[in-house]
Write an enzyme that holds these catalytic residues in place. Structure first.
Site, PDB file in Angstrom:
ATOM      1  N   GLY A 141       3.429  52.975 -12.853  1.00 47.21           N
ATOM      2  CA  GLY A 141       2.732  54.221 -13.123  1.00 47.21           C
ATOM      3  C   GLY A 141       3.595  55.266 -13.800  1.00 47.21           C
ATOM      4  N   CYS A 142       3.392  56.534 -13.391  1.00 47.26           N
ATOM      5  CA  CYS A 142       4.083  57.654 -14.030  1.00 47.26           C
ATOM      6  C   CYS A 142       5.600  57.561 -13.908  1.00 47.26           C
ATOM      7  CB  CYS A 142       3.600  58.970 -13.422  1.00 47.26           C
ATOM      8  SG  CYS A 142       1.859  59.347 -13.754  1.00 47.26           S
ATOM      9  N   ALA A 143       6.103  56.887 -12.896  1.00 49.19           N
ATOM     10  CA  ALA A 143       7.549  56.773 -12.697  1.00 49.19           C
ATOM     11  C   ALA A 143       8.201  55.808 -13.668  1.00 49.19           C
ATOM     12  CB  ALA A 143       7.850  56.328 -11.268  1.00 49.19           C
TER      13      ALA A 143
END
Length: 350
Positions: A141-143
């Site tokens: 995801g965003c990480a």
């Protein structure tokens, strides 16, 4: 002694279609206001998100029709493939390299999938060697802009002399759901955009910056904060309202712990380069890291121009930080599903 890994080049790109926030707000009102009683309250997010425009894989009119997996993944394969070629060519050009010089490709994406994976689909077109090593990664995801960068760094460090291409591609807009009458889905229509970034890494001399350290922190009992739920129509977003206060309370301690593993302190960091998950999240990050309010200026500029593109967004911020001039030591930070925090420290090259 093994040479430290250097960031040789960085490139970013976004799809051609642009959606202005005012148009997104009007369209969302037309599609949801008569079917979702709390829409009027939630609609304020369009004005409070700190976003002026976003780039998307398809024009605004596409999102006014229902779509299932076939449509979504067909669009993903087409546009993600275009972005893969574009950012890779840009990064190669800026590094003064050719596709044949790449030994390993790490590709991260959590908003679509293709098998064969993107780098395999375009290997012949790009001119990659037949012995290239491929590492496609889904689910961070965003990480993933930071954690994937860290994985690519470790691949380069583990094979001295190898040139590693790191590519981050997300088409968040393709997860838009007409049928999801929920708070997270409405917020997603106001927040997320599409984009891609690419970096080239190699242990040796030269480059834009030295990669000093990498690390991650997985928070226990936090699986419900962010992620996907998957059904017959497509992805459905999981996004807890508690994310900004969670970041404010716990992120600073997690980052301090990651830095301590490399004998670094928070005070050693001259500039934090953060994934701008949203306006409230940025304010929470500044508080958690004891930064002056408004100091994450590149982050807010990227958020305004592109929205939250998930994993590549931090690379857009890094590009602006490089153009402005990196300080002695900076730290890239992102949070994502898990729930997790990732951190990479960079040292400027004299």
């Amino acid at each position: 002694m093994i040479d430290s890994v250097k960031l040789l080049s960085l490139a970013v790109a976004a799809p051609e279609h642009v959606i202005y926030q005012s148009d997104a707000a009007e369209t969302a009102a037309r599609l949801f206001s008569s079917r979702f009683s709390d829409f009027g309250h939630l609609a304020r997010v369009f004005g409070n998100a700190g976003i002026y425009k976003r780039h998307t894989a398809r024009p605004l009119s596409w999102f006014e029709q229902p779509h299932a997996w076939h449509d979504r993944m067909e669009a993903y394969t087409e546009v993600a493939g275009q972005l893969f070629v574009e950012v890779t060519n840009k990064a190669l050009y800026r590094a003064g390299l050719k596709p044949q010089d790449i030994d390993c490709i790490v590709t991260v994406s959590s908003t679509g999938f293709a098998t064969p994976s993107l780098e395999a689909r375009f290997a012949a077109e790009m001119g990659f060697r037949s012995d290239i090593e491929r590492v496609p990664i889904f689910g961070l995801g965003c990480a993933a802009g930071v954690s994937g960068f860290g994985i690519a760094t470790r691949m380069a460090k583990g094979r001295p002399g190898a040139t590693v291409l790191f590519v981050s591609i997300e088409l968040c807009s393709l997860a838009f759901r007409l049928d999801e009458l929920t708070r997270p889905n409405i917020i997603a229509t106001a927040l997320f955009g599409d984009g891609a970034g690419a970096c080239i890494l190699r242990a040796g001399e030269g480059g834009l910056a030295e990669v000093e350290s990498t690390g991650e922190h997985l928070f226990p009992n936090t699986l419900g904060i962010m992620g996907w739920k998957i059904d017959d129509i497509g992805f459905g977003i999981i996004l807890e309202q508690s994310l900004p206060p969670f970041a404010e309370k716990y992120l600073g301690e997690a980052i301090a712990g990651i830095l301590a593993r490399s004998d670094l302190k928070m005070a050693d960091i001259d500039r934090f380069i953060c994934h701008p998950g949203g306006a409230k999240v940025l304010t929470a990050i500044e508080s958690s890291l004891s930064l002056e309010p408004g100091s994450l200026d590149h982050e807010r500029d990227v958020l305004s121009d592109y929205g939250n593109m998930s994993s590549p967004t931090v690379l857009f911020v890094l590009e602006r930080a490089i153009i402005a001039g990196l300080p002695k030591r900076s730290a890239m930070i992102a949070m994502g599903p898990g729930f997790a925090a990732s951190c990479v420290t960079l040292k400027a090259l004299a």
